[in-house]
Enzyme design. Structure first.
Site, PDB file in Angstrom:
ATOM      1  N   GLU A 301      16.294  75.297  21.093  1.00 52.40           N
ATOM      2  CA  GLU A 301      16.230  73.982  21.051  1.00 52.40           C
ATOM      3  C   GLU A 301      14.938  73.242  21.470  1.00 52.40           C
ATOM      4  O   GLU A 301      14.473  71.560  20.878  1.00 52.40           O
ATOM      5  CB  GLU A 301      16.433  74.364  22.785  1.00 52.40           C
ATOM      6  N   ASP A 305      13.329  69.585  19.830  1.00 47.24           N
ATOM      7  CA  ASP A 305      12.812  68.479  20.253  1.00 47.24           C
ATOM      8  C   ASP A 305      11.597  67.660  19.887  1.00 47.24           C
ATOM      9  O   ASP A 305      11.518  66.598  19.742  1.00 47.24           O
ATOM     10  CB  ASP A 305      12.561  69.128  22.214  1.00 47.24           C
ATOM     11  N   SER A 574      20.906  67.420  22.718  1.00 46.58           N
ATOM     12  CA  SER A 574      19.998  67.342  23.102  1.00 46.58           C
ATOM     13  C   SER A 574      18.916  67.079  22.173  1.00 46.58           C
ATOM     14  O   SER A 574      17.708  67.477  22.580  1.00 46.58           O
ATOM     15  CB  SER A 574      19.853  69.281  23.194  1.00 46.58           C
ATOM     16  N   ASP A 615      26.279  48.727  18.885  1.00 48.30           N
ATOM     17  CA  ASP A 615      27.265  48.866  19.544  1.00 48.30           C
ATOM     18  C   ASP A 615      28.431  50.166  18.797  1.00 48.30           C
ATOM     19  O   ASP A 615      28.515  49.406  16.735  1.00 48.30           O
ATOM     20  CB  ASP A 615      28.664  47.914  19.834  1.00 48.30           C
ATOM     21  N   ILE A 616      28.519  51.190  18.772  1.00 49.59           N
ATOM     22  CA  ILE A 616      29.612  52.404  17.976  1.00 49.59           C
ATOM     23  C   ILE A 616      30.831  51.435  18.675  1.00 49.59           C
ATOM     24  O   ILE A 616      31.720  51.906  19.650  1.00 49.59           O
ATOM     25  CB  ILE A 616      28.869  53.869  18.919  1.00 49.59           C
ATOM     26  N   GLY A 634      31.212  47.303  23.169  1.00 51.32           N
ATOM     27  CA  GLY A 634      31.239  47.479  24.163  1.00 51.32           C
ATOM     28  C   GLY A 634      30.848  48.798  24.450  1.00 51.32           C
ATOM     29  O   GLY A 634      31.026  49.900  24.016  1.00 51.32           O
ATOM     30  N   ASP A 636      31.702  52.674  26.407  1.00 43.25           N
ATOM     31  CA  ASP A 636      32.770  53.467  26.394  1.00 43.25           C
ATOM     32  C   ASP A 636      32.264  54.580  26.671  1.00 43.25           C
ATOM     33  O   ASP A 636      30.989  55.022  26.939  1.00 43.25           O
ATOM     34  CB  ASP A 636      32.797  53.142  24.471  1.00 43.25           C
TER      35      ASP A 636
END
Length: 657
Positions: A301, A305, A574, A615-616, A634, A636
């Site tokens: 992690e 990052d 993450s 937008d996906i 839009g 979701d």
């Protein structure tokens, strides 16, 4: 139910011995409405000896908690005349501190009932009174009886009562009294080690190849390099020699996972040669935390990052908020399953003694306790309070499920996210990697809720309305960085973008229109319930009036990463959180250059201007035996409003005060 004669006699004797409650007093808290104690977990044991000394805390009613959301919107909404006029920490403390009337009224009550003024300690932030008193004194003060309560699985013992009373004129001035229905620790038996239930471990797999040309975009559907991310979101690297603000470092939170400098150097050498070896985060180490570590101990992690953030922001710096000593961060206390409170303590000294929702300071069971007396190598210093300043932007890739922590614990933390927003801090949190479900084996085999394990499981701290949740997207096989991404969904690993609706927090005003449009135009078709009451609704799978998760999204799979000296691929929201946070940090840097300030809470602006996001409209986030929700036009509950378009976002935020 049959009752033995001896039990009946004991009950009658106890009632006869108890002093009558004056008519001037009322019940302030009662066990059957407490969050913490249920008959399945806590067992009442012996009465406390009358000379047992109890650490008493009187949580004083805060002023203006109900105004917090309005004040945050006042400095965060793009149409507000006060946009960007963030508060100082002293101003925040002053606005939420108890009133002088409350302080005087409660102190007078204590003194008149035998608790002398010299025994009472008043916290620096004015939030509570504290004093030591014998069980007999407290029982007389509150007209109650104290018993030991033993936790049936952990062996913790706490001092608590079934209910307690206060004068009617006092009730409006206090939040809670501890020990009361909420217990105070007495002791616990030894227990086996257990890992803390944190969400934050990235999905990991073997890399198919090492890119020979790190600037090529031809294979971004297989290995996502810094060049792929920069192309996706139309952001070029900074001039590595540019002068940057020393007060605009990107904050990154870590817990129980540690970066290795050797991994960062390998990554820089292979993918970003303009970043010199040895570049590392500014260490803000909290309560005995240590970093970096050797390659053999490197965490996926932390490495992920920093390897995602640096190519986007350098020569801006990063600041590492590494929390807790090895004993707690490695989960050696199985009861300490809480998260974020020691981090809050370190960046906001008032939080150490802040009272809200029946909680003051760190939780005596759920949070680490310092000085650490449990381990020879534990942190022996005092709890660190207010030792670091929060950065303008903070990325967090850790979390749990709402079901994992008591409601009061999450509500009090949600207040802190709000306070940070008031001070101009932007918080970005990974939405989770298990779709609409929870972590497998957490409460049920599939991590879902309800008697049949079919109810969707929201995530913490994501359900708090005052931070920005980041879902995950992916470049599907055969697609390029110039085509729309899809919601991340990896059936092989069970990883998909966390999303859904909170069972604890309502839909905030800034999100109401977007959520309403989603339900009217794209109703998911599942049965639902309201007000978080999934146990009494006959089959509902999600909370119809809960805060929606996530708010936005960013790429979250197939990242090129060096971890423990090996080149691998990692994925997870993450990774999505530090990507989005890095872009906002870049924008804050541009604002500082022209004399403007930090952005703080960005959700109201993004919901008001969704056109600055991509937008996906493809993909789902399965879980709990369903396909989950679908990404649609839009907002979701899979990818939120979408992924960043950096030039559009930059123009929007640079145009604001």
């Amino acid at each position: 139910m049959r009752v033995s004669s001896s039990a009946l006699l004991a009950t009658l004797l106890a009632v006869a011995a108890a002093k009558p409650v004056p008519e001037t007093h009322v019940v302030h808290e009662k066990r059957d409405v407490a969050h913490r104690f249920t008959t399945s977990r806590w067992v009442k044991r012996d009465r406390l000896e009358k000379d047992t000394v109890l650490p008493v805390r009187v949580g004083l009613k805060q002023q203006n908690l109900h105004n917090g959301a309005e004040w945050l919107m006042d400095v965060s909404h793009p149409q507000s005349p006060n946009f960007g006029r963030h508060w100082t920490q002293d101003e925040v403390i002053a606005k939420f501190s108890p009133s002088n009337e409350t302080l005087t009224t409660v102190r007078d009550w204590l003194v008149k009932n035998g608790i002398s003024d010299r025994r009472i300690t008043h916290s620096d932030n004015k939030a509570w009174f504290a004093f030591d008193a014998t069980t007999e004194e407290v029982e007389d003060l509150l007209h109650t009886q104290y018993h030991e309560f033993e936790h049936s699985s952990t062996g913790n013992y706490v001092a608590a009562c079934d209910q307690y009373h206060v004068p009617k004129h006092i009730q409006e001035h206090i939040d809670f009294i501890s020990p009361g229905v909420k217990g105070a620790n007495l002791r616990k038996r030894d227990s086996k080690k257990a890992k803390r239930g944190l969400r934050g471990s990235p999905a990991r797999k073997q890399a198919p190849f090492m890119p020979k040309n790190v600037s090529s975009l031809a294979t971004c559907d297989q290995v996502v390099t810094p060049a792929c991310i920069q192309a996706l979101y139309k952001i070029a690297p900074n001039d590595p020699h540019a002068k940057v603000s020393p007060n605009n470092s990107l904050g990154i939170f870590e817990e129980g996972d540690f970066y290795a400098q050797g991994d960062l150097d390998r990554f820089f050498g292979n993918f970003t040669p303009y970043i010199p070896n040895g570049t590392h985060p500014i260490p803000n180490l909290i309560d005995g935390a240590k970093a970096p570590v050797s390659l053999q101990l490197a965490g996926g992690e932390s490495d992920l990052d920093f390897q995602l953030a640096y190519p986007l922001i350098y020569p801006q710096t990063t600041t590492l908020y590494q929390t807790d000593d090895i004993y707690y961060s490695f989960g050696n206390d199985p009861n300490a399953t809480g998260l974020f409170n020691t981090f809050f303590d370190a960046i906001d000294g008032s939080y150490c003694t802040y009272s809200a929702f029946g909680e003051t300071g760190n939780d005596p069971v759920l949070d680490p306790k310092y000085p650490n007396t449990h381990a020879s190598n534990g942190y022996k210093g005092a709890l660190q309070c207010g030792v670091y300043k929060p950065t303008n932007v903070i990325s967090i890739s850790y979390g749990e499920q709402e079901q994992d922590l008591p409601a009061y614990y999450q509500q009090r933390q949600c207040n802190e996210w709000l306070k940070l927003g008031l001070q101009g801090v932007s918080i970005f949190v990974a939405s989770g990697d298990t779709g609409v479900g929870g972590i497998r084996g957490d409460g049920s085999v599939n991590g879902c809720l309800g008697s049949n394990a079919t109810v969707f499981s929201p995530t913490h701290p994501n359900s708090c309305p005052w931070l920005t949740n980041v879902g995950g997207t992916k470049i599907y096989p055969g697609r390029s960085v110039y085509e729309p991404e899809s919601a991340v969904n990896d059936p092989e690993s069970g990883y998909s973008s966390g999303g859904g609706f909170s069972n604890l927090f309502d839909i905030p005003d800034y999100q109401a229109s977007a959520v309403s449009t989603y339900f009217s135009a794209h109703d998911p078709g599942y049965k639902y319930y309201r007000n978080g009451q999934y146990n009494s609704t006959g089959g509902g799978l999600y909370n119809r009036n809960g805060r929606g998760i996530p708010d936005v999204a960013a790429n979250g799979d197939n990242f090129a990463v060096f971890n423990a000296g090996r080149f691998i691929l990692e994925g997870g929201t993450s990774g999505s959180a530090p990507i989005f946070a890095s872009l906002i940090n870049r924008i804050v840097e541009e604002r500082i250059k022209v004399g403007k300030g930090a952005l703080g809470f960005v959700n109201p602006t993004l919901y008001e201007h969704p056109e600055v996001l991509n937008d996906i409209v493809n993909g789902t986030n399965p879980g709990c035996g369903t396909k989950g929700f679908s990404a649609v036009k839009g907002w979701d509950p899979v990818t939120g409003l979408g992924t960043p378009d950096y030039p559009k976002m930059l123009d929007l935020f640079m145009g604001l005060p």
